[in-house]
Design a protein around this motif. Structure first.
Motif, mmCIF file in Angstrom:
data_model
loop_
_atom_site.group_PDB
_atom_site.id
_atom_site.type_symbol
_atom_site.label_atom_id
_atom_site.label_comp_id
_atom_site.label_asym_id
_atom_site.label_seq_id
_atom_site.Cartn_x
_atom_site.Cartn_y
_atom_site.Cartn_z
ATOM 1 N N ARG A 195 0.816 -1.215 0.000
ATOM 2 C CA ARG A 195 0.000 0.000 0.000
ATOM 3 C C ARG A 195 0.853 1.271 0.000
ATOM 4 O O ARG A 195 2.015 1.266 0.432
ATOM 5 C CB ARG A 195 -0.897 0.017 1.233
ATOM 6 N N LEU A 214 -5.678 8.486 7.651
ATOM 7 C CA LEU A 214 -6.286 7.224 7.224
ATOM 8 C C LEU A 214 -5.968 6.085 8.200
ATOM 9 O O LEU A 214 -6.759 5.142 8.349
ATOM 10 C CB LEU A 214 -5.836 6.870 5.806
ATOM 11 N N ASP A 215 -4.840 6.191 8.873
ATOM 12 C CA ASP A 215 -4.544 5.227 9.942
ATOM 13 C C ASP A 215 -5.547 5.399 11.089
ATOM 14 O O ASP A 215 -6.056 4.420 11.642
ATOM 15 C CB ASP A 215 -3.111 5.434 10.442
ATOM 16 N N ALA A 243 -8.580 6.638 10.783
ATOM 17 C CA ALA A 243 -9.874 6.147 10.278
ATOM 18 C C ALA A 243 -9.924 4.620 10.348
ATOM 19 O O ALA A 243 -10.952 4.037 10.710
ATOM 20 C CB ALA A 243 -10.090 6.623 8.845
ATOM 21 N N SER A 244 -8.791 3.974 10.028
ATOM 22 C CA SER A 244 -8.721 2.511 10.081
ATOM 23 C C SER A 244 -8.970 2.024 11.506
ATOM 24 O O SER A 244 -9.736 1.075 11.739
ATOM 25 C CB SER A 244 -7.344 2.024 9.625
ATOM 26 N N LEU A 298 -12.729 2.506 12.448
ATOM 27 C CA LEU A 298 -13.636 1.524 11.830
ATOM 28 C C LEU A 298 -13.459 0.151 12.467
ATOM 29 O O LEU A 298 -14.442 -0.570 12.704
ATOM 30 C CB LEU A 298 -13.377 1.430 10.318
ATOM 31 N N GLU A 324 -8.811 -2.615 6.730
ATOM 32 C CA GLU A 324 -8.495 -2.782 8.160
ATOM 33 C C GLU A 324 -9.766 -3.173 8.913
ATOM 34 O O GLU A 324 -9.745 -4.048 9.789
ATOM 35 C CB GLU A 324 -7.931 -1.466 8.726
ATOM 36 N N GLU A 325 -10.861 -2.543 8.561
ATOM 37 C CA GLU A 325 -12.150 -2.892 9.166
ATOM 38 C C GLU A 325 -12.508 -4.350 8.855
ATOM 39 O O GLU A 325 -12.944 -5.111 9.733
ATOM 40 C CB GLU A 325 -13.251 -1.970 8.614
ATOM 41 N N LEU A 378 -1.055 4.205 1.096
ATOM 42 C CA LEU A 378 -1.752 4.776 2.252
ATOM 43 C C LEU A 378 -2.609 3.686 2.894
ATOM 44 O O LEU A 378 -3.001 2.725 2.219
ATOM 45 C CB LEU A 378 -2.664 5.933 1.818
ATOM 46 N N PRO A 379 -2.936 3.825 4.181
ATOM 47 C CA PRO A 379 -3.833 2.843 4.809
ATOM 48 C C PRO A 379 -5.180 2.789 4.089
ATOM 49 O O PRO A 379 -5.659 3.791 3.559
ATOM 50 C CB PRO A 379 -4.000 3.389 6.231
ATOM 51 N N GLU A 380 -5.766 1.613 4.108
ATOM 52 C CA GLU A 380 -7.064 1.382 3.455
ATOM 53 C C GLU A 380 -8.055 1.035 4.577
ATOM 54 O O GLU A 380 -8.169 -0.127 4.973
ATOM 55 C CB GLU A 380 -6.927 0.204 2.499
ATOM 56 N N PRO A 381 -8.757 2.042 5.107
ATOM 57 C CA PRO A 381 -9.596 1.787 6.294
ATOM 58 C C PRO A 381 -10.584 0.644 6.124
ATOM 59 O O PRO A 381 -10.840 -0.102 7.077
ATOM 60 C CB PRO A 381 -10.321 3.130 6.492
ATOM 61 N N LEU A 382 -11.139 0.469 4.936
ATOM 62 C CA LEU A 382 -12.151 -0.581 4.755
ATOM 63 C C LEU A 382 -11.538 -1.984 4.805
ATOM 64 O O LEU A 382 -12.208 -2.948 5.178
ATOM 65 C CB LEU A 382 -12.910 -0.370 3.439
ATOM 66 N N TYR A 426 -24.101 -4.788 9.317
ATOM 67 C CA TYR A 426 -24.383 -3.739 10.312
ATOM 68 C C TYR A 426 -25.871 -3.387 10.304
ATOM 69 O O TYR A 426 -26.485 -3.192 11.355
ATOM 70 C CB TYR A 426 -23.576 -2.479 10.012
ATOM 71 N N ILE A 441 -15.910 7.134 4.047
ATOM 72 C CA ILE A 441 -14.815 6.292 3.553
ATOM 73 C C ILE A 441 -15.287 5.443 2.371
ATOM 74 O O ILE A 441 -14.574 5.294 1.364
ATOM 75 C CB ILE A 441 -14.291 5.372 4.692
#
Lengths: 328, 151
Positions: free
Chosen positions: A173, B95-96, B98-99, B102, A181-182, A175-179, A323, B124
């Motif tokens: 990556r 974004l970290d 936000a990660s 979530l 990580e979720e 940048l982090p990919e929040p979705l 959810y 997001i």
């Protein structure tokens, strides 16, 4: 990335050193095999004399591509040789080379398996699904399969694989990919109760097996294999790789019909998210490979961005629906 | 109309697309080479799209940062979730964070987790969809079927 025209004399010299020939091996133009992106795959047509007799023989050359999908030649070769020793249909690996002096990257050479990796007929498809089920029935504890990680309990396998793929994603990556990580947390929190520990191919489906007539000749592309739950394979087949053959609900019925293995809708949804997560994480590696110039081909750019994001969108939709159900 | 001093980047890209489609592809027989040529067209179309729009990663980061600030104001307990987060750039850090939020919401059923799912997650998801749409030309060309070039 392997330049076929540059590599051809190196491959000829390599085979001359490996094969017992009277006066060296000649190699025709390397033919790119148009399947898969994890490795460069080429058909090598070799001709030489042995004991005064002319020999014409084809090999399959499988070449690493700068860490694509976070996999490596050593693990794949060890797994393939173990599976072949266990009597499973896998191509015979002749030579393995890790010295970058040869063509710049690790590779291995297999005996050529005659057949097609294109769309199978009905009988060959049924044979493939039957054999994949047989793979899941192998008593892996009695086989010497050298996986780096062996889970102690079934849920441990889920955690190992989620962490494995998250590591690949984080390697690739920008940048982090929040979705994603979720999704990693969601997969660990929502693992089904009825997990099993079996051999898992990891990348099953059309294009990843060779068939001839009504029968499967070889399972290919073993670099994702591990010990885990067999539903990972069934969803990879029915939810992703096999969608050109039939739609997921049909696959669910087909798998039950051929193997007797019934997958509930809830379990299907879970492993669908898992495989989309796995695919998205694996595909992130292509982004790094593209932007560092290790392989600047356009398929790397597409895999590392659009293809990855389409999987992120798919899995985030399913998680969002979960959810919504919890909130009702 | 004044004569252009030199071709623009977009004109060069459009010319490259046209050349691949009309002069190279018809003469390529190798399947892998044809797929690569088609995928290259997708990449060039994506590049043209980038040229035609403003780079908005910073705007996306701003929007996420603003929502996180709101969440922290309304739910100060979430500060603990962000402890230790960081990165080399502001975008990475945001974004970290936000990660982490979530992921925290997955494992919780609290009002603050609900706020994360209601306020941060849709943003997001929308940003991921926007980026997917931008890169879509590459996906459309991935299977090897080139599209007509729009000039």
């Amino acid at each position: 990335m392997l330049n076929v025209e540059v590599a051809r004399p190196q491959i000829a010299a390599y085979l001359s050193a490996k094969l017992s020939s009277d006066g060296g091996v000649e190699v025709g133009p390397l033919e790119r095999i148009t399947i898969g992106h994890s490795r460069g795959m080429f058909r090598v047509n070799a001709s030489y004399r042995q004991g005064g007799e002319a020999v014409e023989r084809s090999f399959a050359l499988r070449v690493e591509q700068a860490g694509m999908f976070g996999t490596n030649t050593l693990d794949e070769v060890r797994t393939m040789r173990s599976m072949r020793a266990a009597g499973f249909p896998v191509a015979n690996i002749r030579f393995v080379e890790f010295d970058p002096a040869v063509i710049g990257t690790p590779f291995f050479v297999m005996d050529w398996v005659e057949g097609s990796s294109g769309p199978p007929n009905d009988a060959a498809l049924r044979d493939y699904v039957t054999k994949l089920h047989e793979l899941h029935q192998i008593d892996w504890r009695k086989k010497e399969i050298p996986f780096a990680r062996i889970p102690s309990v079934p849920v441990d396998a889920v955690h190992q694989q989620v962490d494995r793929w998250m590591d690949v994603h984080r390697w690739g990556r920008v940048l982090p990919e929040p979705l994603l990580e979720e999704a990693a947390t969601w997969l660990k929190r929502n693992a089904p109760d009825d997990l099993h520990l079996t051999l898992v191919h990891g990348d099953p489906g059309p294009l990843n097996f060779i068939h001839k007539g009504d029968e499967v000749q070889a399972f290919t592309d073993w670099e994702f294999s591990h010990i885990g739950d067999p539903n990972e394979d069934w969803l990879f087949l029915g939810g992703m790789r096999g969608r050109g053959v039939m739609e997921p609900p049909e696959w669910r019925e087909y798998i039950a019909d051929v193997t007797g293995h019934v997958i509930t809708k809830e379990t299907w949804a879970y492993w669908d998210v898992f495989n989309q997560f796995k695919g998205a994480c694996a595909n992130t590696s292509a982004l790094r490979i593209f932007i560092t110039g290790a392989n600047p081909a356009p398929n790397m750019a597409a895999i590392g961005t659009a293809l990855k994001l389409s999987m992120v969108q798919h899995l985030s939709t399913i998680i969002g629906m979960s959810y919504a159900r919890e909130g009702e | 109309m004044p004569e252009a001093k030199r071709p623009t980047v977009d004109e060069v890209l459009a010319g490259a697309l046209h050349t691949i489609e009309n002069q190279l592809l018809p003469n390529l027989e190798d399947t892998w080479a044809r797929a690569a040529a088609s995928q290259l067209m997708g990449t060039l179309e994506y590049a043209r799209g980038l040229l035609a729009t403003d780079e908005h990663v910073d705007a996306q980061v701003d929007a996420v940062e603003a929502v996180i600030a709101d969440l922290l104001r309304d739910h100060p307990g979430l500060e603990a979730v962000l402890e230790g987060s960081g990165g080399e750039t502001r975008g990475f850090t945001v974004l970290d964070q936000a990660s982490r939020l979530l992921s925290h919401a997955v494992a919780n059923d609290s009002p603050e987790a609900e706020a994360i799912r209601d306020q941060l997650r849709p943003l997001i998801v929308q940003q991921a969809t926007d980026t997917l749409n931008e890169t879509m030309p590459m996906l459309m060309a991935f299977g090897g079927r080139p599209r007509r070039v729009e000039r």
